[in-house]
Design a protein around this motif. Structure first.
Motif, PDB file in Angstrom:
ATOM      1  N   ARG A 145      18.826 -22.432  16.151  1.00  0.00           N
ATOM      2  CA  ARG A 145      17.414 -22.070  16.148  1.00  0.00           C
ATOM      3  C   ARG A 145      17.182 -21.172  17.342  1.00  0.00           C
ATOM      4  O   ARG A 145      17.533 -21.544  18.458  1.00  0.00           O
ATOM      5  CB  ARG A 145      16.535 -23.306  16.322  1.00  0.00           C
ATOM      6  N   HIS A 149       9.244 -20.917  16.450  1.00  0.00           N
ATOM      7  CA  HIS A 149      10.517 -20.913  15.723  1.00  0.00           C
ATOM      8  C   HIS A 149      10.537 -19.849  14.634  1.00  0.00           C
ATOM      9  O   HIS A 149      11.578 -19.477  14.171  1.00  0.00           O
ATOM     10  CB  HIS A 149      10.735 -22.257  15.039  1.00  0.00           C
ATOM     11  N   TYR A 150       9.365 -19.441  14.205  1.00  0.00           N
ATOM     12  CA  TYR A 150       9.286 -18.632  12.988  1.00  0.00           C
ATOM     13  C   TYR A 150       8.847 -17.200  13.277  1.00  0.00           C
ATOM     14  O   TYR A 150       8.284 -16.541  12.423  1.00  0.00           O
ATOM     15  CB  TYR A 150       8.330 -19.295  11.999  1.00  0.00           C
ATOM     16  N   ASP A 167       8.483 -13.406  13.557  1.00  0.00           N
ATOM     17  CA  ASP A 167       8.998 -12.370  12.651  1.00  0.00           C
ATOM     18  C   ASP A 167       8.261 -11.061  12.864  1.00  0.00           C
ATOM     19  O   ASP A 167       7.674 -10.517  11.926  1.00  0.00           O
ATOM     20  CB  ASP A 167       8.858 -12.844  11.200  1.00  0.00           C
ATOM     21  N   GLU A 205       8.565 -28.246  17.560  1.00  0.00           N
ATOM     22  CA  GLU A 205       7.948 -27.763  16.336  1.00  0.00           C
ATOM     23  C   GLU A 205       7.039 -28.852  15.753  1.00  0.00           C
ATOM     24  O   GLU A 205       7.449 -30.009  15.650  1.00  0.00           O
ATOM     25  CB  GLU A 205       9.051 -27.413  15.329  1.00  0.00           C
ATOM     26  N   PRO A 214      13.172 -15.206   9.584  1.00  0.00           N
ATOM     27  CA  PRO A 214      12.964 -16.506  10.223  1.00  0.00           C
ATOM     28  C   PRO A 214      13.514 -17.639   9.360  1.00  0.00           C
ATOM     29  O   PRO A 214      13.751 -17.450   8.162  1.00  0.00           O
ATOM     30  CB  PRO A 214      11.442 -16.605  10.330  1.00  0.00           C
ATOM     31  N   LYS A 270      13.792 -20.889   7.037  1.00  0.00           N
ATOM     32  CA  LYS A 270      12.916 -21.394   5.975  1.00  0.00           C
ATOM     33  C   LYS A 270      12.786 -22.907   6.146  1.00  0.00           C
ATOM     34  O   LYS A 270      13.661 -23.543   6.728  1.00  0.00           O
ATOM     35  CB  LYS A 270      13.550 -21.112   4.612  1.00  0.00           C
ATOM     36  N   PHE A 327       5.798 -24.122   4.023  1.00  0.00           N
ATOM     37  CA  PHE A 327       5.671 -23.841   5.443  1.00  0.00           C
ATOM     38  C   PHE A 327       4.209 -23.623   5.781  1.00  0.00           C
ATOM     39  O   PHE A 327       3.547 -22.781   5.190  1.00  0.00           O
ATOM     40  CB  PHE A 327       6.496 -22.602   5.804  1.00  0.00           C
ATOM     41  N   PRO A 373       2.018 -22.475   8.897  1.00  0.00           N
ATOM     42  CA  PRO A 373       2.187 -21.953  10.255  1.00  0.00           C
ATOM     43  C   PRO A 373       1.415 -22.799  11.257  1.00  0.00           C
ATOM     44  O   PRO A 373       0.373 -23.372  10.938  1.00  0.00           O
ATOM     45  CB  PRO A 373       1.628 -20.540  10.171  1.00  0.00           C
TER      46      PRO A 373
END
Ligand code: SF4
Ligand code: SF4
Lengths: 315, 404, 256
Positions: free
Chosen positions: A136, A152-153, A155, B358, C222, C224, C231, C233
């Motif tokens: 990660r 974490h995501y 983009d 998270e 990113p 999944k 997901f 956010p």
């Protein structure tokens, strides 16, 4: 050897049986071919059946004798062949002598490209539909080391983004691994080269190790993982990247299939900025020892006493 | 030998004999069991992907129910403590039933752990010698060990008592009392071990607190007796078994004190978390207030706290407690409240946020709920059958008839 | 113009060594001893090693002069920059050569042979006009790093020659800390293995020398969430920085 003999005698008896059937039902060549075909099917599924029976009773990897290991490997290869129609090699190379693997990652060089993430997936045969990734990369706020503020995501169009730095996290191969202590069936253990590995055929999927890992390094096969056969990496290791099944745990194992042969782990090879440095902690000449002795390094959550063998450093 | 055989025959016959209501109840439960089983088959085929669990929240309602039921199992036998220490004859009457509840709860626990496994076909790997039992190292191994041991104890002691009664004798104090003592210690240990199973995780600051063990015991002492009290009410209404009003009061007092302690411990926990917030407060923050707009657990925990507070108010005020209706209401509130507090309010927030920060939410899927309901139904069936047969034997309805 | 003379007899070598010890201030000014001082400086404390190093230098110069023999027909006249200090302590390494394989225009002298060298600092308009020099904050231009007389070589600050495949020696003149890290493996990239032969990328493999900063890239997709889940956010829960809080307090408005 005995296996072979058994198979042969099986075949012989089956053949004689077939003959009898053939004599009984002398209706013509067509019927005979039909029976032979059926017999082939039976034979094939018979093999499959005995294989699945054997895999049910498969022993713990560390309890197998060398011969048993060979038999098991052959069976696993057959299984992979059935599933992917591809011949794979399954290595059982033991740890190298006088070797303790360690990793250092230069966070001033990491730009957050995530090249390592995908290289790892390709190398280690993670199920493409299960979406497991061992690494990660966290997008962190500059001026803070709080993981809870990480993204974490991320983009964006391009990385690195202003005001951010990037912190890749994977299994730290803890010297004092809580995951190993947690496992009720010893399906995971630390090898002599310091790598924490899993026997995917022994794991019962209780996920207690996942709960115990402070680095969120363990990942679970929630369903049967699938890899497109053309993408399957056929060079595997029993404790490394061999195909896994559903309901078992997996995680980064420092690419044992590569590193025990002197090659770099896939993530290090893929990193375009050279931020990742892997090596032998017992070799005073190694790059990693130079870094640990000359750079300012830190480890994640060192206060937990897990003794990670994964260091972060800055230029 | 003959006596044993006949005992079992009569036991089973008694267990399955009943009126319309009994059969209705059993049919209902059986239907739920089958539904649960069908759902489990689906889970077995497709893997745990049919659940709402993820790498982020890797334990869900199964383990939540498990922790709750361990409490019930433990608490049932802890009722024995006052009955022996205070020579309280009244409670002795119902101890057998309590043991029955312990058996049912134990079996439910084992089932809940089993359905949570990714590879139930490999469960034999846990067997000592045949498999690899990571015994003193792994707390999960400890848990399996104490649970099976406890199940064994709660089966044998009542079996001895019932069997002797069945033959028309009086159970010998010297024989079963040591067993009872062991099972009391054992009852404490199963719950402590389960608490340690969670609190030993340095990775999960929300659980990593020494107060978890005491909190578990306190909540078990409240929810267990409350649940038991409810079943007793049920038994009194539908069977001839004499349960005196005083027993209810006695159990209610145990539950009240335990619940008060439980609330105090919860308060101590909340104080420590929030007085000076650290990064480790994140889970508590998420649980009580939500993080970043994610608030799935907030209504749960607040309703649990409300229920527990209302229950403790009812129970602490004597006139209210003496009201049979209100007592039942309080018990229901307590059971549900503790169930939430220990499941949704403890297991799940332990995983949120993940060790990497998270915030990923969890909600159970229909399949998970159905499987859980199925297991509860199995437990209720077991408890019903055990209780029925035990009551019949205790009441002397069935006795061993020596063949002429 | 400095001349290189090949030293072939070991007797001369010993003589040069003695010469070196006699004169500690001997610098690379005089052609005949340059390479020797080079080698000797490398491992002054270890005789056997110094002999090895010398040989390497000899080989290098030999082959290079061979090349130039073929190309220009006259004997080579390149003076090499001295080995830099850390190189001799670092673990042994080799580099992945780029000169022949990856430099499109190499050998440069194919064109530059016939051209008059223009020493004026200017914008390039006819050739190499696509090179944008984003390095050194306008203190540099071509001839800062490229040899004016022999374009097949780079140039040190002391105007000695540096081979294109040893460009790290050039870069290290300013970026000495990076260079040290590179020698020891804390910077740069080792190729393929972690044990065995240590082969490194040159600086220029990753850094365009004319614009050395690493360029931003589109990141890989990113992660999944688990199949079957959606997901959602995260809302932002990034805390205010301490200084941001203070700014807010003083002016009464938000500074993000
Ligand atoms: S990082 Fe996690 S999985 Fe890896 S060794 Fe440590 S505890 Fe185990
Ligand atoms: S999931 Fe597998 S490896 Fe992890 S603790 Fe359970 S049995 Fe051990």
């Amino acid at each position: 050897m005995t296996e072979n003999l058994k198979n042969n005698s099986n075949q012989v008896s089956r053949r004689s049986l077939l003959k009898k059937i053939g004599v009984l039902g002398t209706t013509g060549a067509a019927a005979a071919t039909g029976v032979t075909l059926a017999a082939q099917v039976v034979e094939k599924s018979g093999q499959e059946f005995s294989d699945s029976l054997d895999s049910f009773f498969q022993k713990h990897y560390r309890r197998m004798s060398p011969e048993e290991v060979q038999v098991t490997i052959a069976r696993l290869q057959r299984k992979a062949k059935r599933k992917y129609n591809k011949d794979i090699s399954i290595d059982t190379a033991p740890p190298l002598p006088v070797t303790l693997f360690g990793y250092a990652l230069n966070i001033s060089k990491c730009k957050g490209y995530r090249k390592c993430v995908d290289a790892c997936v390709e190398e280690n045969n993670q199920g493409r539909d299960t979406q497991i990734q061992f690494i990660r990369v966290l997008e962190m706020e500059r001026g803070s080391m709080n993981l809870e503020e990480s993204n974490h995501y991320y983009d964006p169009e391009t990385v690195p983004q202003k005001g951010k730095f990037y912190l890749p996290v994977q299994c730290m191969q803890c010297e004092n691994p809580p995951c190993v202590r947690a496992c009720p069936v010893k399906a995971t253990w630390k090898e002599d080269d310091g790598v924490v590995v899993i026997d995917y055929d022994w794991c019962i999927g209780c996920r207690y190790c996942m709960t115990a890992c402070p680095y969120w390094a363990r990942h679970f096969n929630w369903n049967e993982p699938h890899v497109p056969p053309e993408e399957l990496n056929p060079v595997t290791h029993y404790l490394g990247n061999r195909p896994r099944s559903k309901g078992v745990m997996e995680k980064c194992m420092f690419c044992v299939q590569r590193t025990r042969k002197g090659k770099q782990p896939a993530c290090m090879e893929a990193c375009p900025t050279g931020a990742r440095i892997f090596g032998n902690l017992l070799d005073p000449e190694s790059e990693i020892r130079y870094i640990l002795e000359n750079k300012t390094v830190f480890r994640l959550k060192e206060d937990l006493g897990t003794e990670p063998k994964f260091w972060y450093f800055t230029d | 030998m003959k006596a044993t055989f006949s005992f079992w025959l009569d036991f089973i016959r008694e267990a399955f004999r009943g009126g319309k209501l009994f059969y209705l109840w059993m049919t209902l439960l059986t239907v739920v069991v089958f539904l649960g089983f069908a759902a489990y088959i689906r889970q077995f085929q497709h893997g745990l992907i049919v659940s709402g669990m993820s790498d982020q929240v890797s334990w869900g309602v199964y383990i939540s129910n498990f922790t709750f039921l361990v409490g019930v199992a433990a608490a049932a036998v802890m009722l024995v403590i006052p009955s022996y220490i205070f020579r309280d004859e009244m409670i002795k009457e119902v101890v057998l039933l309590a043991e029955g509840l312990a058996v049912a709860a134990c079996i439910m626990c084992i089932l809940f752990v089993t359905v949570d496994l990714g590879r139930p076909d490999r469960i034999w790997h846990m067997l000592p010698f045949v498999g690899e039992f990571n015994f003193p190292q792994s707390l999960l191994a400890w848990d399996v060990f104490v649970l099976t041991g406890y199940l064994f104890l709660s089966l044998t002691i009542p079996y001895y008592i019932l069997f002797v009664r069945y033959k028309g004798g009086e159970p010998k104090h010297n024989v079963y009392f040591p067993g009872v003592l062991i099972s009391i210690g054992w009852a404490i240990s199963i719950h402590t071990v389960t608490a340690f199973l969670l609190s030993s995780n340095v990775a999960r600051p929300f659980w990593h607190t020494a107060i978890l063990g005491p909190r578990f015991l306190a909540s078990a002492f409240s929810a267990g007796p409350a649940f038991f009290l409810l079943t007793l009410k049920f038994i009194r209404r539908y069977t001839d078994y004499p349960v005196s009003e005083k027993i209810f009061q006695r159990i209610a007092i145990i539950a009240t004190v335990a619940l008060q302690i439980n609330l105090f411990l919860l308060f101590a926990e909340i104080f420590t978390e929030f007085y000076h917030q650290t990064d480790h407060t994140a889970s508590a923050l998420y649980l009580f207030f939500g993080i970043g707009g994610k608030t799935a657990l907030v209504p749960w925990i607040w309703s649990a706290i409300t229920m527990n507070v209302v229950a403790v108010l009812i129970l602490s005020i004597e006139p209210l407690r003496n009201n049979s209706r209100l007592l039942s209401v309080a018990c229901v509130l307590m059971v549900v409240g503790v169930w939430i507090e220990k499941g949704m309010g403890l297991i799940i927030p332990g995983f949120i946020p993940t060790p990497l920060g998270e915030v990923f939410e969890y909600s159970p899927t229909l399949i998970e709920v159905t499987v859980s309901a199925g297991i509860w139904a199995v437990g209720l069936i077991i408890y019903t059958l055990l209780a029925k047969a035990a009551i019949a034997i205790e009441l002397g309805k069935v006795r061993y008839k020596k063949l002429p | 113009m400095f001349k290189i003379r090949l030293i072939t007899s070991s007797g001369l070598l010993v003589f040069a060594l003695i010469l070196f010890y006699l004169n500690p201030f001997f610098s690379g000014q005089t052609a005949s001893a340059t390479k020797v001082s080079d080698a000797a400086a490398n491992t002054a404390e270890d005789n056997t090693e110094s002999a090895d190093e010398t040989k390497i230098v000899e080989e290098e110069t030999e082959s290079e002069s061979d090349d130039s023999d073929e190309e220009d027909g006259d004997s080579s006249d390149v003076v090499f920059e001295k080995l830099l200090s850390y190189e001799k302590y670092a673990p042994k390494f080799s580099i992945k050569p780029r000169k022949e394989a990856e430099l499109e225009n190499f050998p440069c002298m194919d064109c530059h042979e016939d051209e008059e060298t223009n020493y004026n600092i200017r914008l390039l308009e006819e050739d190499h006009e696509d090179y944008k020099l984003e390095h050194g904050a306008e203190r540099f231009w071509c001839l800062t790093c490229h040899q004016a007389d022999n374009r097949d070589y780079l140039r040190s600050l002391k105007n000695n020659a540096i081979d294109f495949d040893q460009s790290y020696r050039l870069c290290g003149q300013c970026h000495f800390q990076r260079q040290k890290d590179w020698f020891f493996g804390a910077h740069g990239k080792r190729i393929g293995n972690w044990s065995g032969e240590r082969k490194l990328y040159l600086c220029t493999e990753c850094h365009d020398p004319h614009s050395p900063s690493i360029k931003p890239l589109k990141p890989n997709p990113p992660p999944k969430v688990r199949k079957g889940l959606v997901f959602v956010p995260n809302g932002t829960h990034i805390k205010k920085k301490v200084w941001q809080k203070y700014l807010m307090d003083q002016t009464g408005e938000k500074h993000d």
